[in-house]
Design an enzyme around this catalytic site. Structure first.
Site, mmCIF file in Angstrom:
data_model
loop_
_atom_site.group_PDB
_atom_site.id
_atom_site.type_symbol
_atom_site.label_atom_id
_atom_site.label_comp_id
_atom_site.label_asym_id
_atom_site.label_seq_id
_atom_site.Cartn_x
_atom_site.Cartn_y
_atom_site.Cartn_z
ATOM 1 N N TYR A 118 7.030 10.905 10.591
ATOM 2 C CA TYR A 118 6.583 10.868 9.185
ATOM 3 C C TYR A 118 7.643 11.647 8.425
ATOM 4 O O TYR A 118 7.370 12.641 7.795
ATOM 5 C CB TYR A 118 5.210 11.552 9.143
ATOM 6 C CG TYR A 118 4.394 11.443 7.876
ATOM 7 C CD1 TYR A 118 4.089 10.208 7.313
ATOM 8 C CD2 TYR A 118 3.885 12.585 7.266
ATOM 9 C CE1 TYR A 118 3.311 10.124 6.171
ATOM 10 C CE2 TYR A 118 3.105 12.504 6.130
ATOM 11 C CZ TYR A 118 2.816 11.265 5.584
ATOM 12 O OH TYR A 118 2.026 11.185 4.453
ATOM 13 N N HIS A 123 8.286 9.615 0.988
ATOM 14 C CA HIS A 123 7.073 8.912 1.416
ATOM 15 C C HIS A 123 5.905 9.886 1.571
ATOM 16 O O HIS A 123 4.802 9.644 1.068
ATOM 17 C CB HIS A 123 7.323 8.174 2.729
ATOM 18 C CG HIS A 123 6.090 7.561 3.333
ATOM 19 N ND1 HIS A 123 5.435 6.495 2.744
ATOM 20 C CD2 HIS A 123 5.366 7.885 4.442
ATOM 21 C CE1 HIS A 123 4.372 6.176 3.479
ATOM 22 N NE2 HIS A 123 4.305 7.008 4.506
ATOM 23 N N ASP A 223 5.951 -1.111 10.746
ATOM 24 C CA ASP A 223 4.727 -0.491 11.253
ATOM 25 C C ASP A 223 3.543 -0.953 10.401
ATOM 26 O O ASP A 223 3.173 -0.307 9.431
ATOM 27 C CB ASP A 223 4.898 1.034 11.191
ATOM 28 C CG ASP A 223 3.723 1.755 11.803
ATOM 29 O OD1 ASP A 223 3.041 1.165 12.655
ATOM 30 O OD2 ASP A 223 3.488 2.919 11.430
ATOM 31 N N GLN A 230 -7.476 2.773 7.684
ATOM 32 C CA GLN A 230 -6.801 4.066 7.881
ATOM 33 C C GLN A 230 -7.476 5.177 7.083
ATOM 34 O O GLN A 230 -7.710 6.278 7.599
ATOM 35 C CB GLN A 230 -5.336 3.918 7.443
ATOM 36 C CG GLN A 230 -4.470 5.162 7.628
ATOM 37 C CD GLN A 230 -3.056 4.970 7.062
ATOM 38 O OE1 GLN A 230 -2.691 3.895 6.579
ATOM 39 N NE2 GLN A 230 -2.258 6.016 7.124
ATOM 40 N N LYS A 243 -3.607 1.217 12.429
ATOM 41 C CA LYS A 243 -2.185 1.154 12.759
ATOM 42 C C LYS A 243 -1.892 0.356 14.028
ATOM 43 O O LYS A 243 -0.831 -0.257 14.142
ATOM 44 C CB LYS A 243 -1.653 2.585 12.990
ATOM 45 C CG LYS A 243 -1.646 3.442 11.759
ATOM 46 C CD LYS A 243 -0.503 3.051 10.875
ATOM 47 C CE LYS A 243 -0.338 4.033 9.734
ATOM 48 N NZ LYS A 243 0.877 3.739 8.992
ATOM 49 N N THR A 339 7.779 5.733 7.489
ATOM 50 C CA THR A 339 8.169 4.919 6.336
ATOM 51 C C THR A 339 9.336 5.548 5.593
ATOM 52 O O THR A 339 9.323 6.749 5.323
ATOM 53 C CB THR A 339 6.962 4.783 5.387
ATOM 54 O OG1 THR A 339 5.855 4.341 6.155
ATOM 55 C CG2 THR A 339 7.242 3.816 4.266
HETATM 56 MN MN MN Z 1 4.402 4.436 10.241
#
Ligand code: MN
Length: 405
Positions: A118, A123, A223, A230, A243, A339
């Site tokens: 992450y 993001h 992804d 989520q 996911k 991301t």
């Molecule tokens: Mn991801």
């Protein structure tokens, strides 16, 4: 000599590895060269390698990668020079190549474990603003730890394979109780991933200095995410069914060495990170990224242009952190970046951010609007690096969305 178009992703500087088959052949190892594939099994019939060339006949790259960088890097160097050398076995023997148009690409590696980081500051900040507190978007750990979760390897699929809209438990807007239904917020995540090329023993750490020895190469990684599933499920243990229904990857694994010309300095990390996360040299890479959505019966609209160089945490920091407790990684493991969003709204790496949680729909060429993805949409991600006359590309990862089962 095999012709390589000047704008090809698969230039002589690249030579990525993949698993291909042609009509009547079993999946085997090849190298993309221009619009062709060099069949390494065929090459091993005219050239004696100093390793067991049966690794080229396997349906995954794992055994080949396990030979180690000494062998795999040498093979790339040899092929680079043979392509240009009039006296080499490659130069005149067109039978060693097959057309990519006549081939089918498969998943390049048997993925043992998959981790998703992450690591994009932009993001993480965008998601924090939307889901938590606009003023305090980043959680206190974010600039100290490359945050990650363990994903699911079984649902990693190659480019070209369609996905089905997943169903799950969601709480509809305005409701207080969950229902079970197809997701209404199917999203992509623009990511890159690296493939582990060497294992460490359980209990052994990998330093930032050693980390590149353990990284074989990279692919584009989409992804897939179902935001409504989520949102309801992620507290307190993190991502799960929102996911793990699919992640799509590009079929050609670009060796880390091919990306050397595109190294750039990473962002300044402030506050200073703990010593085990400190590193020397240029560990970010200038890789241009784009995402397009093609609705059924109309042309593609590019919805995002980003760059892998934006990552706050780099790959060697991720791997050092991943093993800092002695966790072992194995050949074929896949480590995704998270991301990749840039600072501009046009460089965000998910529909969640591009449509700002559905408040700013994106127009397609046929006039229709997207907050999230529709059935029948095809999402295509592309990645390439360019510097002077050197171009190294990843090709694309393309996926069509089918309605739920
Ligand atoms: Mn991801």
């Amino acid at each position: 000599m095999i012709h390589i178009p000047p704008n090809s992703d698969f230039s002589i500087h690249n030579l990525p590895f993949g698993i291909f088959s042609t009509q009547g052949s079993a999946p085997k190892v090849g190298i993309a060269v221009g619009a062709h594939i060099l069949d390494l099994t065929a090459l091993s019939r005219c050239h004696k390698f100093d390793f067991d060339s049966s690794v080229f006949q396997k349906p995954f790259l794992n055994d080949f990668i396990s030979l180690g960088k000494e062998k795999t890097v040498q093979l790339r160097k040899d092929i680079q020079s043979w392509i240009k050398d009039k006296n080499s076995v490659l130069y005149h023997n067109k039978d060693l190549f097959v057309s990519q148009a006549d081939s089918k690409m498969h998943l390049p590696v048997r993925v043992g474990d998959y981790t998703d980081f992450y690591s994009s500051l932009e993001h993480a900040t965008n998601v924090g603003k939307m889901f938590r507190d606009p003023k305090n978007a980043l959680l206190p750990n974010w600039k100290h730890i490359p945050v990650a979760y363990h994903g699911r390897a079984s649902s990693i699929i190659p480019s070209g394979q369609s996905i089905f809209r997943p169903k799950g438990q969601v709480v509809p807007t305005g409701a207080t109780q969950p229902v079970y239904q197809p997701t209404e917020s199917l999203d992509f995540e623009l990511e890159m991933a690296y493939i582990i090329g060497k294992e460490n023993k359980l209990g052994q750490t990998i330093s930032t200095e050693e980390a590149e020895e353990y990284i074989f190469g990279m692919v584009i990684f989409n992804d897939w995410s179902a935001r409504d599933i989520q949102k309801w499920e992620y507290v307190p243990l993190g991502p799960f069914l929102g996911k793990n229904f699919a992640s799509s990857i590009s079929p050609w694994v670009v060796p880390l060495e091919a990306l050397d010309p595109f190294r750039v300095k990473g962002p300044t990390q402030e506050p200073e990170v703990l010593p085990y996360l400190q590193y020397e040299g240029m560990k970010n890479y200038d890789i241009k990224l784009e995402v397009g959505i093609t609705p059924e019966n109309t042309s593609e609209r590019i919805v995002s242009r980003s760059n892998f160089k934006h990552m706050y945490w780099n790959m060697v920091q991720q791997l050092a952190h991943h093993t800092t407790n002695g966790c072992n990684v194995r050949v074929g493991d896949m480590i995704a970046s998270g991301t990749i969003s840039g600072t501009e709204a046009s460089s965000f790496g998910s529909m969640l951010e591009l449509s700002w949680a559905g408040t700013k729909p994106i127009k397609m060429h046929d006039g229709s609007e997207r907050k999230f993805l529709h059935d029948g949409d095809t999402v295509t991600m592309r990645a390439f690096s360019e510097k002077g006359h050197i171009r190294v590309g990843f090709g694309e990862v393309l996926t069509k969305i089918k309605s739920h089962i």
